[in-house]
Scaffold this motif. Structure first.
Motif, PDB file in Angstrom:
ATOM      1  N   ARG A 291      47.306  44.279  82.024  1.00 16.67           N
ATOM      2  CA  ARG A 291      48.707  44.524  82.333  1.00 16.67           C
ATOM      3  C   ARG A 291      49.137  45.804  81.641  1.00 16.67           C
ATOM      4  O   ARG A 291      48.571  46.197  80.610  1.00 16.67           O
ATOM      5  CB  ARG A 291      49.573  43.366  81.854  1.00 16.67           C
ATOM      6  CG  ARG A 291      49.285  42.055  82.560  1.00 16.67           C
ATOM      7  CD  ARG A 291      50.279  40.976  82.145  1.00 16.67           C
ATOM      8  NE  ARG A 291      49.942  39.701  82.741  1.00 16.67           N
ATOM      9  CZ  ARG A 291      50.231  39.363  83.987  1.00 16.67           C
ATOM     10  NH1 ARG A 291      50.893  40.207  84.768  1.00 16.67           N
ATOM     11  NH2 ARG A 291      49.891  38.182  84.448  1.00 16.67           N
ATOM     12  N   ARG A 292      50.124  46.452  82.218  1.00 19.31           N
ATOM     13  CA  ARG A 292      50.658  47.664  81.610  1.00 19.31           C
ATOM     14  C   ARG A 292      51.033  47.413  80.154  1.00 19.31           C
ATOM     15  O   ARG A 292      51.668  46.420  79.823  1.00 19.31           O
ATOM     16  CB  ARG A 292      51.873  48.155  82.382  1.00 19.31           C
ATOM     17  CG  ARG A 292      51.551  48.899  83.658  1.00 19.31           C
ATOM     18  CD  ARG A 292      52.809  49.280  84.409  1.00 19.31           C
ATOM     19  NE  ARG A 292      53.486  48.094  84.921  1.00 19.31           N
ATOM     20  CZ  ARG A 292      54.697  48.116  85.482  1.00 19.31           C
ATOM     21  NH1 ARG A 292      55.365  49.245  85.572  1.00 19.31           N
ATOM     22  NH2 ARG A 292      55.233  46.999  85.930  1.00 19.31           N
ATOM     23  N   GLY A 293      50.632  48.328  79.276  1.00 18.62           N
ATOM     24  CA  GLY A 293      50.936  48.203  77.863  1.00 18.62           C
ATOM     25  C   GLY A 293      49.845  47.549  77.037  1.00 18.62           C
ATOM     26  O   GLY A 293      49.855  47.648  75.806  1.00 18.62           O
ATOM     27  N   GLN A 294      48.885  46.894  77.698  1.00 16.03           N
ATOM     28  CA  GLN A 294      47.784  46.269  76.954  1.00 16.03           C
ATOM     29  C   GLN A 294      46.716  47.305  76.613  1.00 16.03           C
ATOM     30  O   GLN A 294      46.768  48.453  77.047  1.00 16.03           O
ATOM     31  CB  GLN A 294      47.173  45.126  77.776  1.00 16.03           C
ATOM     32  CG  GLN A 294      48.079  43.938  77.935  1.00 16.03           C
ATOM     33  CD  GLN A 294      47.390  42.789  78.642  1.00 16.03           C
ATOM     34  OE1 GLN A 294      46.650  42.970  79.630  1.00 16.03           O
ATOM     35  NE2 GLN A 294      47.626  41.571  78.151  1.00 16.03           N
ATOM     36  N   GLU A 295      45.738  46.867  75.849  1.00 13.11           N
ATOM     37  CA  GLU A 295      44.617  47.726  75.484  1.00 13.11           C
ATOM     38  C   GLU A 295      43.401  47.371  76.327  1.00 13.11           C
ATOM     39  O   GLU A 295      43.176  46.206  76.640  1.00 13.11           O
ATOM     40  CB  GLU A 295      44.274  47.544  74.002  1.00 13.11           C
ATOM     41  CG  GLU A 295      43.082  48.381  73.539  1.00 13.11           C
ATOM     42  CD  GLU A 295      42.778  48.172  72.064  1.00 13.11           C
ATOM     43  OE1 GLU A 295      43.535  48.679  71.233  1.00 13.11           O
ATOM     44  OE2 GLU A 295      41.749  47.501  71.775  1.00 13.11           O
ATOM     45  N   ALA A 296      42.626  48.384  76.675  1.00 11.56           N
ATOM     46  CA  ALA A 296      41.363  48.163  77.386  1.00 11.56           C
ATOM     47  C   ALA A 296      40.221  48.686  76.514  1.00 11.56           C
ATOM     48  O   ALA A 296      40.308  49.794  75.969  1.00 11.56           O
ATOM     49  CB  ALA A 296      41.374  48.891  78.727  1.00 11.56           C
ATOM     50  N   ARG A 297      39.185  47.877  76.393  1.00  3.86           N
ATOM     51  CA  ARG A 297      37.990  48.278  75.640  1.00  3.86           C
ATOM     52  C   ARG A 297      36.794  48.165  76.561  1.00  3.86           C
ATOM     53  O   ARG A 297      36.463  47.081  77.045  1.00  3.86           O
ATOM     54  CB  ARG A 297      37.811  47.414  74.395  1.00  3.86           C
ATOM     55  CG  ARG A 297      38.870  47.657  73.334  1.00  3.86           C
ATOM     56  CD  ARG A 297      38.801  46.641  72.211  1.00  3.86           C
ATOM     57  NE  ARG A 297      37.592  46.789  71.412  1.00  3.86           N
ATOM     58  CZ  ARG A 297      37.493  47.568  70.343  1.00  3.86           C
ATOM     59  NH1 ARG A 297      38.515  48.321  69.972  1.00  3.86           N
ATOM     60  NH2 ARG A 297      36.383  47.613  69.641  1.00  3.86           N
ATOM     61  N   LEU A 298      36.141  49.299  76.798  1.00  6.04           N
ATOM     62  CA  LEU A 298      34.995  49.358  77.686  1.00  6.04           C
ATOM     63  C   LEU A 298      33.753  49.626  76.833  1.00  6.04           C
ATOM     64  O   LEU A 298      33.759  50.517  75.990  1.00  6.04           O
ATOM     65  CB  LEU A 298      35.172  50.479  78.715  1.00  6.04           C
ATOM     66  CG  LEU A 298      36.182  50.274  79.845  1.00  6.04           C
ATOM     67  CD1 LEU A 298      37.611  50.105  79.330  1.00  6.04           C
ATOM     68  CD2 LEU A 298      36.108  51.433  80.814  1.00  6.04           C
ATOM     69  N   ARG A 299      32.697  48.858  77.124  1.00  6.68           N
ATOM     70  CA  ARG A 299      31.492  48.943  76.301  1.00  6.68           C
ATOM     71  C   ARG A 299      30.330  49.535  77.074  1.00  6.68           C
ATOM     72  O   ARG A 299      30.178  49.302  78.269  1.00  6.68           O
ATOM     73  CB  ARG A 299      31.099  47.549  75.787  1.00  6.68           C
ATOM     74  CG  ARG A 299      32.095  46.974  74.803  1.00  6.68           C
ATOM     75  CD  ARG A 299      31.747  45.558  74.407  1.00  6.68           C
ATOM     76  NE  ARG A 299      32.721  44.999  73.489  1.00  6.68           N
ATOM     77  CZ  ARG A 299      33.921  44.561  73.849  1.00  6.68           C
ATOM     78  NH1 ARG A 299      34.299  44.610  75.111  1.00  6.68           N
ATOM     79  NH2 ARG A 299      34.746  44.074  72.936  1.00  6.68           N
ATOM     80  N   CYS A 300      29.510  50.271  76.357  1.00  6.07           N
ATOM     81  CA  CYS A 300      28.334  50.907  76.959  1.00  6.07           C
ATOM     82  C   CYS A 300      27.162  50.824  76.002  1.00  6.07           C
ATOM     83  O   CYS A 300      27.226  51.348  74.883  1.00  6.07           O
ATOM     84  CB  CYS A 300      28.643  52.363  77.280  1.00  6.07           C
ATOM     85  SG  CYS A 300      27.178  53.334  77.725  1.00  6.07           S
ATOM     86  N   SER A 301      26.100  50.166  76.435  1.00  2.00           N
ATOM     87  CA  SER A 301      24.854  50.146  75.667  1.00  2.00           C
ATOM     88  C   SER A 301      23.879  51.100  76.336  1.00  2.00           C
ATOM     89  O   SER A 301      23.470  50.863  77.484  1.00  2.00           O
ATOM     90  CB  SER A 301      24.275  48.732  75.605  1.00  2.00           C
ATOM     91  OG  SER A 301      25.138  47.875  74.902  1.00  2.00           O
ATOM     92  N   PRO A 302      23.495  52.186  75.670  1.00  2.00           N
ATOM     93  CA  PRO A 302      22.606  53.165  76.306  1.00  2.00           C
ATOM     94  C   PRO A 302      21.195  52.624  76.463  1.00  2.00           C
ATOM     95  O   PRO A 302      20.839  51.582  75.913  1.00  2.00           O
ATOM     96  CB  PRO A 302      22.645  54.344  75.333  1.00  2.00           C
ATOM     97  CG  PRO A 302      22.972  53.729  74.007  1.00  2.00           C
ATOM     98  CD  PRO A 302      23.861  52.561  74.307  1.00  2.00           C
ATOM     99  N   VAL A 303      20.405  53.360  77.204  1.00  2.00           N
ATOM    100  CA  VAL A 303      18.981  53.041  77.305  1.00  2.00           C
ATOM    101  C   VAL A 303      18.394  53.051  75.892  1.00  2.00           C
ATOM    102  O   VAL A 303      18.736  53.915  75.076  1.00  2.00           O
ATOM    103  CB  VAL A 303      18.264  54.065  78.204  1.00  2.00           C
ATOM    104  CG1 VAL A 303      16.763  53.845  78.172  1.00  2.00           C
ATOM    105  CG2 VAL A 303      18.790  54.014  79.624  1.00  2.00           C
ATOM    106  N   LYS A 304      17.522  52.099  75.616  1.00  2.00           N
ATOM    107  CA  LYS A 304      16.912  52.017  74.289  1.00  2.00           C
ATOM    108  C   LYS A 304      16.240  53.343  73.941  1.00  2.00           C
ATOM    109  O   LYS A 304      15.457  53.881  74.728  1.00  2.00           O
ATOM    110  CB  LYS A 304      15.891  50.884  74.254  1.00  2.00           C
ATOM    111  CG  LYS A 304      15.353  50.596  72.865  1.00  2.00           C
ATOM    112  CD  LYS A 304      14.453  49.373  72.865  1.00  2.00           C
ATOM    113  CE  LYS A 304      13.933  49.074  71.462  1.00  2.00           C
ATOM    114  NZ  LYS A 304      13.048  47.887  71.427  1.00  2.00           N
ATOM    115  N   GLY A 305      16.593  53.873  72.776  1.00  2.00           N
ATOM    116  CA  GLY A 305      16.009  55.141  72.348  1.00  2.00           C
ATOM    117  C   GLY A 305      16.850  56.362  72.693  1.00  2.00           C
ATOM    118  O   GLY A 305      16.588  57.454  72.200  1.00  2.00           O
TER     119      GLY A 305
END
Lengths: 116, 114
Positions: free
Chosen positions: B14-28
């Motif tokens: 919803r407008r005003g909330q926080e968004a956290r997006l996660r990314c795990s890269p290729v190993k190494g």
């Protein structure tokens, strides 16, 4: 700053035919990389083909080949023997060479439809 | 051998909330890049990180957006006080160290702000 332009928002081709997607770019650099990426409905960005600007020979990957015209700053993608699985958005991208210049600059994309 | 893993795949805020997006890269892989794709547009560079360092954030909006790539754990793209204009697909890519021109992209997180 570099810019990449894809002037064809949509293209369509009959299955088994050949289609060419256009891409032009603007840069003052002499060495750089160019790429074509495919984005199917799954949203995954898939590298199709890449070209180093210092190589005069056009890159080829199976049914995919490019026509790289450095002086004209043109980098078109030719897809031969089109297959239904080739239907996707295609993005042309530019990357500077060297050091911290790691980012890709993308064009607006061309939506390719394959007619059975 | 997993590729770049992004989660969640879809995120509604919803407008005003926080968004956290996660990314795990290729190993190494020690280099991570974040891109944003608005509907019917190409990807736009946001930020380039190496472990614990931001190398290039020239594409990041000046306010509300931040990114990190800690020594341990995934890279996080954080958007505070989201607005409808933040609705987009956010892609992460990774590459090994050095001047390698080969990226591996994740499948993206589609953020919808309602």
């Amino acid at each position: 700053a570099q810019t990449v332009t894809q002037s064809q928002p949509e293209m369509s081709v009959q299955e088994a035919e050949t289609v060419t997607l256009s891409c032009t770019y603007d840069t003052s650099e002499s060495d750089y990389y160019l790429f074509w990426y495919k984005q199917p409905p799954s949203r995954q960005m898939i590298l199709v083909i890449r070209q180093e600007a210092y190589k005069q020979q056009n890159a080829t990957e199976n049914r995919f080949s490019v026509n790289f015209q450095k002086a004209a700053k043109s980098f078109s993608l030719k897809i031969s023997d089109s297959q239904l699985g080739d239907a996707a958005m295609y993005f042309c991208a530019y990357r500077s060479l060297g050091g911290g210049a790691q980012k890709l600059v993308f064009g607006q994309g061309t939506r390719l439809t394959i007619n059975p | 051998n997993a590729g770049v893993m992004q989660n969640p795949r879809h995120l509604v805020r919803r407008r005003g909330q926080e968004a956290r997006l996660r990314c795990s890269p290729v190993k190494g892989h020690s280099h991570v890049y974040w891109y944003r794709q608005l509907p019917e547009e190409g990807l736009k560079f946001m930020v380039y990180l190496q472990k614990e360092n931001i190398i290039d954030e020239s594409g990041m909006p000046k306010e509300r957006f931040s990114a990190e790539f800690p020594k341990e754990g995934p890279s996080i793209l954080r958007i505070q006080q989201v607005v409808r204009g933040d609705s987009a697909a956010y892609f992460c890519a990774s590459s090994p160290s050095g001047d390698n021109y080969g990226y591996t992209f994740g499948s993206g997180t589609r953020l919808t702000v309602v």
